[in-house]
Design an enzyme around this catalytic site. Structure first.
Site, short mmCIF file in Angstrom:
data_model
loop_
_atom_site.label_atom_id
_atom_site.label_comp_id
_atom_site.label_asym_id
_atom_site.label_seq_id
_atom_site.Cartn_x
_atom_site.Cartn_y
_atom_site.Cartn_z
CG ASP A 190 -10.11 -0.94 5.19
OD1 ASP A 190 -10.00 -1.26 3.99
OD2 ASP A 190 -9.67 -1.61 6.13
CD GLN A 208 -3.31 -4.82 6.63
OE1 GLN A 208 -3.19 -3.87 5.87
NE2 GLN A 208 -3.99 -5.90 6.30
CE LYS A 252 -3.72 -2.51 2.18
NZ LYS A 252 -4.21 -3.09 3.43
#
Ligand code: NAP
Length: 297
Positions: free
Chosen positions: A121, A98, A54
């Site tokens: 997200d 994450q 990322k």
């Protein structure tokens, strides 16, 4: 039967990045760079690899990128304080923590601490609510919107199509189902969600014009699940022992590709399929968050 169309993540992502580069020019004229912060707690190797890719993609695109790596024994108040700092940082438009987190950290508490306007997200309850309500000011979760984009790229009609989604997680199965049952040109499908309590999965799945596998079990979907001419989207990423390299692993999808592909109109490979799209949609969501922060959306 003609050869299936292989929907390669890189080809679809390239299209997303081409669109993004146009909006980056607009940001540059305003002296702004979209900023993404990725927070990693612990040292799980797979999570480290995701976070690194990322970060790499942000830099390639010219985004501002921050990577925050915290030890596995980080306590909840410390993590929440870091998220609060990022919420208040005007150079950061998107925040991703994450997952999975170490077991002592409650994931829902952490997700709820992220400002929904920076939740790229798409897992904050506000954004999931907007997904249900089809409110375009929200952020759709990245993997599901990546799947939708792959169908669009391959020219697969979703309107009126029978879709079966295998898996009901919020992150994937349920969210894909919501996107495809919504109103609009890349949606308007008739969707069934199946899970571990569903009966006679092969027969249920054979009803699908579009079958989406998000189960987390290598080679779960065999030829008996697939109607000839169906499109199959394989979300699964499973680490399986590599028979050619003892002690090594390789990535395998939820679909038994070799026996399923010849039946399909279109199919996504693993690796090189949906996983690539997840990062592309994360970048697209970060650019959207930036536009929203600038008031240009
Ligand atoms: P998850 O939270 O473990 O959910 C798995 C789902 O599959 C559950 O709903 C479960 O049903 C269902 N399931 C399990 N065994 C089943 C069976 N025998 N028959 C029918 N349904 C069954 O996993 P997830 O987060 O959704 O992820 C699914 C897969 O996608 C994993 O391989 C993951 O690594 C991968 N993934 C890939 C990406 C990407 O970027 N490509 C992103 C996220 C996830 P119950 O609810 O009844 O338990």
């Amino acid at each position: 039967m003609t050869e299936p169309f292989i929907i390669r993540g890189a080809d679809v992502a390239a299209e997303v990045y081409r669109e993004l580069s146009a909006s980056l020019d607009t940001f540059a004229k305003q002296g702004v760079r979209p900023g993404l912060a990725v927070v990693l707690v612990g040292d799980d190797p797979a999570s480290k690899a995701y976070v690194a890719s990322k970060d790499r993609k942000c830099r390639e695109l010219g985004f501002h990128s921050i990577k925050i790596e915290l030890p596995a024994n980080t306590q909840l108040p410390d993590l929440l304080a870091r998220i609060d700092q990022l919420n208040r940082d005007p150079a950061i438009h998107g925040i991703l923590v994450q997952m999975p987190l170490p077991a002592h950290l409650d994931e829902q508490t952490v997700i709820r601490a992220i400002d929904p306007r920076k939740d790229v997200d798409g897992l904050h309850p506000v954004n999931l609510g907007k997904l249900v309500m089809e409110d375009p000011t929200g952020f759709a979760p990245c993997t599901p919107s990546g799947c939708q984009r792959m169908l669009q790229f391959a020219g697969i009609e979703t309107t009126g199509a029978r879709v079966v989604v295998l898996g009901r997680s919020l992150l994937v199965g349920k969210s894909i189902a919501l996107l495809l049952v919504g109103r609009g040109p890349q949606a308007d499908a008739t969707v069934t969600i199946a899970h571990s309590r569903s009966r006679d999965l092969p027969a249920l799945c054979r009803e699908a014009d579009i079958l989406i596998a998000a189960v987390g079990k290598a080679n779960f979907v065999t030829a008996s699940f697939v109607k000839p001419g169906a499109t199959v989207i394989d979300v699964g990423i499973n680490r399986t022992p590599d028979p050619q390299n003892i002690g090594r692993y390789r990535l395998t999808g939820d679909v038994a590709y070799d026996e399923v592909a010849p039946l399909c109109r279109a199919i996504t490979p693993v690796p090189g399929g949906v996983g690539v799209m997840t990062i592309a949609m994360l970048m697209a969501n970060t650019a959207k968050a930036c536009r929203m922060a600038l008031g240009t959306l």
